[in-house]
Design an enzyme around this catalytic site. Structure first.
Site, PDB file in Angstrom:
ATOM      1  N   SER A  71     -11.737   4.796  36.721  1.00  0.00           N
ATOM      2  CA  SER A  71     -11.239   4.879  34.676  1.00  0.00           C
ATOM      3  C   SER A  71      -9.820   5.378  35.047  1.00  0.00           C
ATOM      4  O   SER A  71      -9.166   6.181  35.956  1.00  0.00           O
ATOM      5  CB  SER A  71     -11.973   6.270  34.637  1.00  0.00           C
ATOM      6  OG  SER A  71     -11.178   6.756  33.487  1.00  0.00           O
ATOM      7  N   HIS A 108     -12.303   0.680  34.149  1.00  0.00           N
ATOM      8  CA  HIS A 108     -12.797   1.437  32.913  1.00  0.00           C
ATOM      9  C   HIS A 108     -11.582   1.862  32.112  1.00  0.00           C
ATOM     10  O   HIS A 108     -10.997   2.795  32.695  1.00  0.00           O
ATOM     11  CB  HIS A 108     -13.706   2.613  33.747  1.00  0.00           C
ATOM     12  CG  HIS A 108     -14.652   3.365  32.526  1.00  0.00           C
ATOM     13  ND1 HIS A 108     -15.591   2.976  32.052  1.00  0.00           N
ATOM     14  CD2 HIS A 108     -14.166   4.580  32.177  1.00  0.00           C
ATOM     15  CE1 HIS A 108     -16.195   4.130  31.386  1.00  0.00           C
ATOM     16  NE2 HIS A 108     -15.317   4.919  31.197  1.00  0.00           N
ATOM     17  N   ASP A 148     -10.929   4.283  28.830  1.00  0.00           N
ATOM     18  CA  ASP A 148     -11.552   5.363  27.892  1.00  0.00           C
ATOM     19  C   ASP A 148     -10.716   5.394  26.678  1.00  0.00           C
ATOM     20  O   ASP A 148      -9.556   5.870  26.507  1.00  0.00           O
ATOM     21  CB  ASP A 148     -11.611   6.817  28.694  1.00  0.00           C
ATOM     22  CG  ASP A 148     -12.307   6.711  29.677  1.00  0.00           C
ATOM     23  OD1 ASP A 148     -13.751   6.529  29.267  1.00  0.00           O
ATOM     24  OD2 ASP A 148     -12.182   7.118  30.994  1.00  0.00           O
ATOM     25  N   MET A 190     -10.078   7.414  23.383  1.00  0.00           N
ATOM     26  CA  MET A 190     -10.471   8.512  22.634  1.00  0.00           C
ATOM     27  C   MET A 190      -9.675   8.839  21.375  1.00  0.00           C
ATOM     28  O   MET A 190      -8.735   8.401  21.300  1.00  0.00           O
ATOM     29  CB  MET A 190     -10.400   9.717  23.438  1.00  0.00           C
ATOM     30  CG  MET A 190     -11.003   9.648  24.851  1.00  0.00           C
ATOM     31  SD  MET A 190     -10.889  11.229  25.860  1.00  0.00           S
ATOM     32  CE  MET A 190     -11.357  10.826  27.457  1.00  0.00           C
ATOM     33  N   HIS A 212     -14.867   1.929  27.249  1.00  0.00           N
ATOM     34  CA  HIS A 212     -15.769   3.096  26.824  1.00  0.00           C
ATOM     35  C   HIS A 212     -14.936   3.675  25.674  1.00  0.00           C
ATOM     36  O   HIS A 212     -14.109   4.414  25.611  1.00  0.00           O
ATOM     37  CB  HIS A 212     -15.936   4.072  28.043  1.00  0.00           C
ATOM     38  CG  HIS A 212     -16.531   5.166  27.825  1.00  0.00           C
ATOM     39  ND1 HIS A 212     -16.483   6.272  28.531  1.00  0.00           N
ATOM     40  CD2 HIS A 212     -17.517   5.506  26.794  1.00  0.00           C
ATOM     41  CE1 HIS A 212     -17.398   7.378  27.858  1.00  0.00           C
ATOM     42  NE2 HIS A 212     -17.880   6.637  26.918  1.00  0.00           N
ATOM     43  N   MET A 243     -15.000   6.307  22.664  1.00  0.00           N
ATOM     44  CA  MET A 243     -15.424   7.802  22.613  1.00  0.00           C
ATOM     45  C   MET A 243     -14.601   7.960  21.175  1.00  0.00           C
ATOM     46  O   MET A 243     -13.704   8.792  21.097  1.00  0.00           O
ATOM     47  CB  MET A 243     -14.938   8.547  23.689  1.00  0.00           C
ATOM     48  CG  MET A 243     -15.823   8.807  24.944  1.00  0.00           C
ATOM     49  SD  MET A 243     -15.034   9.341  26.320  1.00  0.00           S
ATOM     50  CE  MET A 243     -13.967   7.897  26.729  1.00  0.00           C
ATOM     51  N   MET A 255     -23.673   9.645  30.493  1.00  0.00           N
ATOM     52  CA  MET A 255     -22.575  10.419  30.659  1.00  0.00           C
ATOM     53  C   MET A 255     -23.177  11.573  31.527  1.00  0.00           C
ATOM     54  O   MET A 255     -24.169  12.235  31.286  1.00  0.00           O
ATOM     55  CB  MET A 255     -21.962  11.024  29.255  1.00  0.00           C
ATOM     56  CG  MET A 255     -21.222  10.256  28.686  1.00  0.00           C
ATOM     57  SD  MET A 255     -19.860   9.476  29.275  1.00  0.00           S
ATOM     58  CE  MET A 255     -18.968  10.747  29.859  1.00  0.00           C
ATOM     59  N   ASP A 265     -20.999   8.098  34.473  1.00  0.00           N
ATOM     60  CA  ASP A 265     -19.519   8.203  34.141  1.00  0.00           C
ATOM     61  C   ASP A 265     -19.174   9.944  34.133  1.00  0.00           C
ATOM     62  O   ASP A 265     -19.789  10.613  33.296  1.00  0.00           O
ATOM     63  CB  ASP A 265     -19.029   7.819  32.835  1.00  0.00           C
ATOM     64  CG  ASP A 265     -17.478   7.864  32.544  1.00  0.00           C
ATOM     65  OD1 ASP A 265     -16.849   8.325  33.347  1.00  0.00           O
ATOM     66  OD2 ASP A 265     -17.128   7.504  31.456  1.00  0.00           O
TER      67      ASP A 265
HETATM   68  C1  DX5 Z   1     -14.802  11.192  30.346  1.00  0.00           C
HETATM   69  C2  DX5 Z   1     -14.292   9.746  30.521  1.00  0.00           C
HETATM   70  C3  DX5 Z   1     -14.618   9.302  31.860  1.00  0.00           C
HETATM   71  C4  DX5 Z   1     -13.511  10.129  32.918  1.00  0.00           C
HETATM   72  C5  DX5 Z   1     -14.047  10.443  34.257  1.00  0.00           C
HETATM   73  O1  DX5 Z   1     -14.823  11.455  29.207  1.00  0.00           O
HETATM   74  O2  DX5 Z   1     -15.397   9.059  29.969  1.00  0.00           O
HETATM   75  O3  DX5 Z   1     -14.382   7.863  32.122  1.00  0.00           O
HETATM   76  O4  DX5 Z   1     -12.191   9.340  33.110  1.00  0.00           O
HETATM   77  O5  DX5 Z   1     -13.040  11.027  34.922  1.00  0.00           O
HETATM   78  P1  DX5 Z   1     -13.630  11.656  36.350  1.00  0.00           P
HETATM   79  O6  DX5 Z   1     -14.103  10.587  37.192  1.00  0.00           O
HETATM   80  O7  DX5 Z   1     -12.491  12.479  36.707  1.00  0.00           O
HETATM   81  O8  DX5 Z   1     -14.831  12.689  36.108  1.00  0.00           O
HETATM   82 ZN    ZN Z   2     -15.611   6.883  30.425  1.00  0.00          ZN
END
Ligand code: DX5
Ligand code: ZN
Length: 223
Positions: free
Chosen positions: A7, A30, A32, A34, A63, A65, A134, A172
């Site tokens: 990620s 990956h 993210d 947000m 991903h 969010m 998650m 994740d």
């Molecule tokens: C959290 C994200 C993850 C995050 C995971 O909301 O969706 O993808 O980057 O990070 P680590 O591996 O550090 O928990």
């Molecule tokens: Zn993620």
């Protein structure tokens, strides 16, 4: 088959192209997204993801969010993302959205927060290419893996195998060389790891360690 998806939330955003080069041996990257509404954190949107898509040597696992994925998710598929995963809690019509993503040519993923029951989705597994369980509350990297999410993963693995489906089961949050064993044994085959990969001295070695640990403990993928 085991897939390791680092990620980039844990990467240096100002040196993204260089950071992508450090994870060239990964399966997918990956990404993210947000929006500061669905989760209390903000990353980037389509413009940044489009540019990452242009420079990345490996495919993108996006991903989302975000609120209202029904409106926004197709745009990420149109950018060329390999997979686009939206949250079950945010989508008005998950099945229609998954069909739309597939039509555009992306793999369709549905993500479940730690407290979300998978029951409503077990009957709809054919509609998705991956389910993201998650293992932390979405929003931030560097949190601790929540083992209480494993019974949900086991139920999903059982349902996928019983029906002979090829739905990837992704975890994740808090994935390390220790917790990856627990997740692999419970049935995950696709592992997102942010801090554990990007904080390693040698990300390629860490990707390879994670891959080996997961493969050693892989759940039988078919019944
Ligand atoms: C959290 C994200 C993850 C995050 C995971 O909301 O969706 O993808 O980057 O990070 P680590 O591996 O550090 O928990
Ligand atoms: Zn993620």
């Amino acid at each position: 088959m085991v897939r390791i998806n680092p990620s980039i939330l844990a990467a240096d955003f100002v040196n993204m192209e260089h950071e992508l080069g450090r994870i060239a041996t990964a399966d997918l990257v990956h990404v993210d997204v947000m929006d500061n509404h669905f989760v209390p954190n903000l990353t980037f949107g389509p413009q940044m993801v489009g540019r990452i898509q242009e420079v990345s040597a490996i495919p993108l696992d996006v991903h989302l969010m975000i609120d209202d994925p029904d409106r926004w998710a197709p745009g990420y598929a149109e950018l060329g993302a390999h997979s686009v995963t939206f949250h079950a809690e945010a989508a008005a019509d998950p099945v229609a959205l998954a069909r739309r993503l597939r039509e555009i040519g992306a793999r369709a993923g549905i993500a479940l927060k730690p407290a979300t029951d998978p029951d409503a989705y077990l009957g709809l597994l054919e509609e998705f290419d991956q389910v993201l369980v998650m293992t932390v509350e979405p929003g931030f990297g560097g949190q601790s893996f929540q083992p209480q999410t494993m019974p949900k993963l086991r139920r999903l693995r059982q349902a996928v195998n019983a029906r002979g489906l090829d739905v990837w089961l992704q975890v994740d949050g808090g994935i390390t060389e220790e917790t990856i064993v627990t997740a692999a044994e419970a049935g995950a085959d696709t592992f997102v790891a942010g801090s554990s990969v990007f904080r390693a001295q040698n990300p390629a070695a860490q990707i390879s360690l994670l891959r080996d640990r997961a493969a050693e403990h892989e759940h039988p993928s078919r019944v």
